[in-house]
Design a protein around this motif. Structure first.
Motif, PDB file in Angstrom:
ATOM      1  N   GLU A 139     -10.689  -4.072  -1.122  1.00 34.02           N
ATOM      2  CA  GLU A 139     -10.191  -5.347  -0.670  1.00 34.02           C
ATOM      3  C   GLU A 139      -8.794  -5.525  -0.323  1.00 34.02           C
ATOM      4  OE1 GLU A 139     -11.247  -9.547  -0.176  1.00 34.02           O
ATOM      5  OE2 GLU A 139     -12.525  -7.664  -0.582  1.00 34.02           O
ATOM      6  N   ILE A 140      -7.961  -4.918  -0.965  1.00 36.20           N
ATOM      7  CA  ILE A 140      -6.540  -4.799  -0.589  1.00 36.20           C
ATOM      8  C   ILE A 140      -6.333  -3.751   0.903  1.00 36.20           C
ATOM      9  CG2 ILE A 140      -4.311  -3.620  -1.318  1.00 36.20           C
ATOM     10  CD1 ILE A 140      -5.231  -6.298  -2.777  1.00 36.20           C
ATOM     11  N   VAL A 141      -6.986  -2.614   0.538  1.00 34.62           N
ATOM     12  CA  VAL A 141      -6.874  -1.803   2.027  1.00 34.62           C
ATOM     13  C   VAL A 141      -7.376  -2.443   3.263  1.00 34.62           C
ATOM     14  CG1 VAL A 141      -7.652   0.482   2.764  1.00 34.62           C
ATOM     15  CG2 VAL A 141      -7.163   0.270   0.395  1.00 34.62           C
ATOM     16  N   ARG A 142      -8.319  -3.146   3.073  1.00 36.15           N
ATOM     17  CA  ARG A 142      -8.683  -3.775   4.441  1.00 36.15           C
ATOM     18  C   ARG A 142      -7.912  -4.687   4.824  1.00 36.15           C
ATOM     19  NH1 ARG A 142     -14.392  -3.621   2.660  1.00 36.15           N
ATOM     20  NH2 ARG A 142     -14.165  -5.031   0.907  1.00 36.15           N
ATOM     21  N   GLN A 143      -6.743  -5.048   4.073  1.00 33.35           N
ATOM     22  CA  GLN A 143      -5.738  -5.952   4.552  1.00 33.35           C
ATOM     23  C   GLN A 143      -4.309  -5.355   5.100  1.00 33.35           C
ATOM     24  OE1 GLN A 143      -5.190  -9.802   2.004  1.00 33.35           O
ATOM     25  NE2 GLN A 143      -6.745  -8.675   0.547  1.00 33.35           N
ATOM     26  N   ILE A 144      -4.452  -4.163   4.999  1.00 35.40           N
ATOM     27  CA  ILE A 144      -3.326  -3.179   5.648  1.00 35.40           C
ATOM     28  C   ILE A 144      -3.434  -3.281   7.357  1.00 35.40           C
ATOM     29  CG2 ILE A 144      -2.175  -1.210   5.805  1.00 35.40           C
ATOM     30  CD1 ILE A 144      -3.409  -0.397   3.358  1.00 35.40           C
ATOM     31  N   PRO A 145      -2.468  -4.017   7.787  1.00 31.17           N
ATOM     32  CA  PRO A 145      -2.377  -4.130   9.455  1.00 31.17           C
ATOM     33  C   PRO A 145      -2.444  -2.896  10.216  1.00 31.17           C
ATOM     34  CG  PRO A 145      -0.578  -5.373   8.311  1.00 31.17           C
ATOM     35  CD  PRO A 145      -1.250  -4.387   7.517  1.00 31.17           C
ATOM     36  N   VAL A 146      -2.993  -3.017  11.349  1.00 31.86           N
ATOM     37  CA  VAL A 146      -2.816  -1.674  12.160  1.00 31.86           C
ATOM     38  C   VAL A 146      -1.421  -1.181  12.492  1.00 31.86           C
ATOM     39  CG1 VAL A 146      -3.288  -0.966  14.607  1.00 31.86           C
ATOM     40  CG2 VAL A 146      -4.990  -2.476  13.576  1.00 31.86           C
ATOM     41  N   GLY A 147      -1.121  -0.094  12.453  1.00 27.02           N
ATOM     42  CA  GLY A 147      -0.017   0.752  12.684  1.00 27.02           C
ATOM     43  C   GLY A 147       0.893   0.435  11.384  1.00 27.02           C
ATOM     44  N   GLN A 148       0.536   0.015  10.342  1.00 30.72           N
ATOM     45  CA  GLN A 148       1.346   0.026   9.030  1.00 30.72           C
ATOM     46  C   GLN A 148       0.814   0.893   8.220  1.00 30.72           C
ATOM     47  OE1 GLN A 148       2.919  -3.677   7.885  1.00 30.72           O
ATOM     48  NE2 GLN A 148       2.747  -4.400  10.146  1.00 30.72           N
ATOM     49  N   VAL A 149       1.299   1.437   6.812  1.00 28.71           N
ATOM     50  CA  VAL A 149       0.604   2.154   5.825  1.00 28.71           C
ATOM     51  C   VAL A 149       1.062   1.421   4.589  1.00 28.71           C
ATOM     52  CG1 VAL A 149       0.661   4.383   7.202  1.00 28.71           C
ATOM     53  CG2 VAL A 149       2.601   3.816   5.661  1.00 28.71           C
ATOM     54  N   ALA A 150       0.144   1.711   3.606  1.00 27.00           N
ATOM     55  CA  ALA A 150       0.730   1.598   2.121  1.00 27.00           C
ATOM     56  C   ALA A 150       0.433   2.732   1.225  1.00 27.00           C
ATOM     57  CB  ALA A 150      -0.447   0.240   1.647  1.00 27.00           C
ATOM     58  N   THR A 151       1.172   2.869   0.233  1.00 27.70           N
ATOM     59  CA  THR A 151       0.942   4.005  -0.670  1.00 27.70           C
ATOM     60  C   THR A 151       0.085   3.712  -1.609  1.00 27.70           C
ATOM     61  OG1 THR A 151       2.646   3.320  -2.235  1.00 27.70           O
ATOM     62  CG2 THR A 151       3.380   4.576  -0.320  1.00 27.70           C
ATOM     63  N   TYR A 152      -0.498   4.711  -2.407  1.00 33.67           N
ATOM     64  CA  TYR A 152      -1.695   4.709  -3.355  1.00 33.67           C
ATOM     65  C   TYR A 152      -1.212   3.844  -4.441  1.00 33.67           C
ATOM     66  CZ  TYR A 152      -4.252   8.491  -0.790  1.00 33.67           C
ATOM     67  OH  TYR A 152      -4.875   9.352  -0.117  1.00 33.67           O
ATOM     68  N   GLY A 153       0.129   3.817  -4.816  1.00 32.44           N
ATOM     69  CA  GLY A 153       0.752   3.314  -6.001  1.00 32.44           C
ATOM     70  C   GLY A 153       0.750   1.683  -5.470  1.00 32.44           C
ATOM     71  N   GLN A 154       1.165   1.360  -4.346  1.00 26.73           N
ATOM     72  CA  GLN A 154       1.185   0.058  -3.814  1.00 26.73           C
ATOM     73  C   GLN A 154      -0.139  -0.568  -3.759  1.00 26.73           C
ATOM     74  OE1 GLN A 154       2.734  -0.046   0.180  1.00 26.73           O
ATOM     75  NE2 GLN A 154       3.012  -2.349  -0.013  1.00 26.73           N
ATOM     76  N   VAL A 155      -0.887   0.100  -3.531  1.00 24.28           N
ATOM     77  CA  VAL A 155      -2.287  -0.506  -3.282  1.00 24.28           C
ATOM     78  C   VAL A 155      -2.899  -0.721  -5.001  1.00 24.28           C
ATOM     79  CG1 VAL A 155      -4.775   0.042  -2.788  1.00 24.28           C
ATOM     80  CG2 VAL A 155      -2.967   0.692  -1.365  1.00 24.28           C
ATOM     81  N   ALA A 156      -2.528   0.184  -5.750  1.00 23.99           N
ATOM     82  CA  ALA A 156      -2.982   0.184  -7.078  1.00 23.99           C
ATOM     83  C   ALA A 156      -2.382  -1.358  -7.775  1.00 23.99           C
ATOM     84  CB  ALA A 156      -2.718   1.247  -7.993  1.00 23.99           C
ATOM     85  N   GLU A 157      -1.147  -1.395  -7.206  1.00 22.86           N
ATOM     86  CA  GLU A 157      -0.460  -2.672  -8.047  1.00 22.86           C
ATOM     87  C   GLU A 157      -1.057  -3.820  -7.397  1.00 22.86           C
ATOM     88  OE1 GLU A 157       3.698  -2.909  -7.812  1.00 22.86           O
ATOM     89  OE2 GLU A 157       3.983  -0.727  -8.176  1.00 22.86           O
ATOM     90  N   LEU A 158      -1.076  -3.863  -6.284  1.00 19.18           N
ATOM     91  CA  LEU A 158      -1.764  -5.322  -5.511  1.00 19.18           C
ATOM     92  C   LEU A 158      -3.388  -5.399  -6.036  1.00 19.18           C
ATOM     93  CD1 LEU A 158      -0.632  -4.518  -1.909  1.00 19.18           C
ATOM     94  CD2 LEU A 158       0.123  -6.513  -3.515  1.00 19.18           C
ATOM     95  N   ALA A 159      -3.885  -4.341  -6.560  1.00 21.21           N
ATOM     96  CA  ALA A 159      -5.362  -4.434  -6.887  1.00 21.21           C
ATOM     97  C   ALA A 159      -5.174  -4.645  -8.683  1.00 21.21           C
ATOM     98  CB  ALA A 159      -6.226  -3.265  -6.807  1.00 21.21           C
ATOM     99  N   GLY A 160      -4.154  -5.012  -9.010  1.00 26.00           N
ATOM    100  CA  GLY A 160      -4.117  -5.381 -10.278  1.00 26.00           C
ATOM    101  C   GLY A 160      -4.391  -3.980 -11.320  1.00 26.00           C
ATOM    102  N   LEU A 161      -3.706  -2.747 -10.678  1.00 27.61           N
ATOM    103  CA  LEU A 161      -3.839  -1.724 -11.488  1.00 27.61           C
ATOM    104  C   LEU A 161      -2.784  -0.994 -11.521  1.00 27.61           C
ATOM    105  CD1 LEU A 161      -7.424  -0.463  -9.635  1.00 27.61           C
ATOM    106  CD2 LEU A 161      -7.046  -1.675 -11.939  1.00 27.61           C
ATOM    107  N   PHE A 162      -1.666  -1.557 -11.866  1.00 32.78           N
ATOM    108  CA  PHE A 162      -0.462  -1.094 -12.062  1.00 32.78           C
ATOM    109  C   PHE A 162      -0.364   0.126 -12.900  1.00 32.78           C
ATOM    110  CE2 PHE A 162       3.669  -0.532 -14.062  1.00 32.78           C
ATOM    111  CZ  PHE A 162       4.414  -0.627 -13.164  1.00 32.78           C
ATOM    112  N   GLY A 163       0.322   1.118 -12.296  1.00 34.59           N
ATOM    113  CA  GLY A 163       0.409   2.510 -13.065  1.00 34.59           C
ATOM    114  C   GLY A 163      -1.031   3.390 -12.862  1.00 34.59           C
ATOM    115  N   LYS A 164      -1.877   2.991 -12.235  1.00 31.90           N
ATOM    116  CA  LYS A 164      -3.057   3.846 -12.025  1.00 31.90           C
ATOM    117  C   LYS A 164      -3.485   4.092 -10.517  1.00 31.90           C
ATOM    118  CE  LYS A 164      -5.025   0.909 -15.693  1.00 31.90           C
ATOM    119  NZ  LYS A 164      -3.550   0.102 -15.896  1.00 31.90           N
ATOM    120  N   PRO A 165      -2.384   4.598  -9.841  1.00 33.07           N
ATOM    121  CA  PRO A 165      -2.854   5.105  -8.518  1.00 33.07           C
ATOM    122  C   PRO A 165      -3.858   6.071  -8.229  1.00 33.07           C
ATOM    123  CG  PRO A 165      -0.795   6.242  -9.406  1.00 33.07           C
ATOM    124  CD  PRO A 165      -1.306   5.177 -10.515  1.00 33.07           C
ATOM    125  N   ARG A 166      -4.170   6.769  -9.236  1.00 34.34           N
ATOM    126  CA  ARG A 166      -5.427   7.880  -9.091  1.00 34.34           C
ATOM    127  C   ARG A 166      -6.504   7.307  -8.755  1.00 34.34           C
ATOM    128  NH1 ARG A 166      -4.991  12.961 -13.049  1.00 34.34           N
ATOM    129  NH2 ARG A 166      -6.196  13.648 -11.071  1.00 34.34           N
TER     130      ARG A 166
END
Length: 112
Positions: free
Chosen positions: A9-36
């Motif tokens: 759900e989070i990854v789908r919201q990353i705009p074209v031409g931009q990137v997010a890190t695994y940690g960033q996506v984890a946080e936004l998905a409510g999974l702080f500290g669980k980038p794996r």
DNA sequence: TCCGTGACGCAAA
DNA sequence: CTTTGCGCCACGG
């Protein structure tokens, strides 16, 4: 709504031409500290899933490699370059320039 | 139900 | 710059 669904759900919201890190996506998905978990989730993404998995890179701005990916790491770089993202000679992305700034609403939602 | 399997991040040395 | 060690866990068979 599984954990992986929240990640997609989070990854789908990353705009074209931009990137997010695994940690960033984890946080936004409510999974702080669980980038794996993000890595595990993306590993299972299929081509028909409508998830721009190529826009997720590691905290150093590199495309993460794994023997299991069988070449999709090069595909990832190609896709990103096709979106206008430039890689350095060392194969790294300038996160200061390309990192996605998620909308405040999304950040607040993640904090619950 | 148990178990192997992983696209990470960070701090320390 | 490199290498360790540890945190952490959903999913499929």
């Amino acid at each position: 709504m599984s954990t992986y669904d929240r990640i997609y759900e989070i990854v789908r919201q990353i705009p074209v031409g931009q990137v997010a890190t695994y940690g960033q996506v984890a946080e936004l998905a409510g999974l702080f500290g669980k980038p794996r978990l993000v890595g595990y989730a993306l590993y299972r993404v299929t081509s028909d899933a409508d998830v721009p998995w190529q826009r997720v890179v590691n905290a150093k701005g590199e495309v993460s490699h794994s023997p299991q990916r069988q070449g999709t790491d090069y595909l990832q770089r190609d896709l990103l370059e096709a979106e206008g993202i430039v890689f350095s000679a060392a194969g790294k992305i300038d996160l200061r320039q390309y990192r996605w700034q998620p909308p405040l609403e999304l950040v607040l939602k993640a904090e619950g």
